[in-house]
Write an enzyme that holds these catalytic residues in place. Sequence first.
Site, PDB file in Angstrom:
ATOM      1  N   LYS A 233       4.951  12.231  31.541  1.00 43.34           N
ATOM      2  CA  LYS A 233       5.106  13.371  32.448  1.00 43.34           C
ATOM      3  C   LYS A 233       6.379  13.212  33.282  1.00 43.34           C
ATOM      4  O   LYS A 233       7.153  14.143  33.444  1.00 43.34           O
ATOM      5  CB  LYS A 233       3.870  13.499  33.351  1.00 43.34           C
TER       6      LYS A 233
ATOM      7  N   GLN B 282      -4.694  12.049  37.880  1.00 39.80           N
ATOM      8  CA  GLN B 282      -4.823  11.528  36.515  1.00 39.80           C
ATOM      9  C   GLN B 282      -6.242  11.004  36.280  1.00 39.80           C
ATOM     10  O   GLN B 282      -6.724  10.164  37.044  1.00 39.80           O
ATOM     11  CB  GLN B 282      -3.780  10.407  36.315  1.00 39.80           C
TER      12      GLN B 282
ATOM     13  N   ASP C 131      -2.846  21.484  36.905  1.00 37.66           N
ATOM     14  CA  ASP C 131      -3.670  21.119  35.746  1.00 37.66           C
ATOM     15  C   ASP C 131      -4.609  22.274  35.382  1.00 37.66           C
ATOM     16  O   ASP C 131      -5.218  22.265  34.312  1.00 37.66           O
ATOM     17  CB  ASP C 131      -4.520  19.875  36.073  1.00 37.66           C
TER      18      ASP C 131
END
Length: 283
Positions: A55, A99, A122
């Site tokens: 990322k 995460q 997300d």
Amino acid sequence: MTNTQIISGKDIATHLLETKLVPRVNTLKEKGITPKLVVILVGDHPASASYVRQKEKFADKCGIIAETWRYEAEVTEKKILEEIERINKDKEIHGVIVQLPLPDHISIQKVLNTIHPSKDVDGFTPNNIGELFLGEPTLQCCTPKGIITMIKESGHELSGKNVTVIGRSNIVGKPVAMLALNESATVTICHSRTKNLNEHLEKSDIIIVAVGIPEFLKGDQIPAGAVVIDVGIHRKDDGKLCGDVEFESAVEVAGAISPVPGGVGPMTVYSLIENTIESAERN
Ligand code: NAD
């Protein structure tokens, strides 16, 4: 030798980064805005560390800021929720993701409910999932959004097509089914209790496989010419990566197939960075 199209998510993501994302970032920078993403990483899960690096790398290529805020596995839930509240108020930060997996003592749902929907890049918060189901513009979950982008970018129509999704998780199966429906596909969702999976597959033009079982779908289950999108990612005993589809047999019958690695994975990262830019544009 087959003429099967290999749908490279890696190439599509690189192409879209150069042609779509970089110009959008440059326009924002002319206005004095640099999109910024914060990744909250708890503990030292090796796979998570590798995903976070991907990322950061992609964000860097795009010219946006990606910071990883690291916490020890023993960090309290309260501390993480406070950090998210701080991010929610910070005008310089346009997106935050936590995460996964998180340690057991931290509730994923509580964490998600604390992220402000406008910074939920997300696309996991109940608000954004609701908008997605309503077909309203919103920050869409990254893997499902990446899958739809890769199908379209590789030249395949969704409208009117029979799409079968195998898997009904909240992060892949359900939202990708809804996005395909929003694109006017006829969608079937299969899962662990589905009877006669092969009967559902027979009529499929597009099959999206997200079961989390290595090499689950075999070539003899795929109708000739179908588009196969493999979401799974697993490390085999010999150290090599594989997906939820047995590539060697599937590539012989499919019309198009996404490989693992280099398929859905890079498209997920692409969507995350795109969402961060979108959030910066909106705010
Ligand atoms: P999950 O375990 O939450 O869900 C799996 C789904 O498969 C369940 O809904 C279950 O009903 C279904 N299933 C299980 N056995 C089945 C069977 N025999 N027949 C039909 N359906 C069956 O998994 P998930 O989070 O959706 O992830 C799926 C896979 O995708 C995993 O390998 C995961 O690592 C991978 N993944 C990849 C990315 C990426 O960016 N590449 C992102 C998310 C998930």
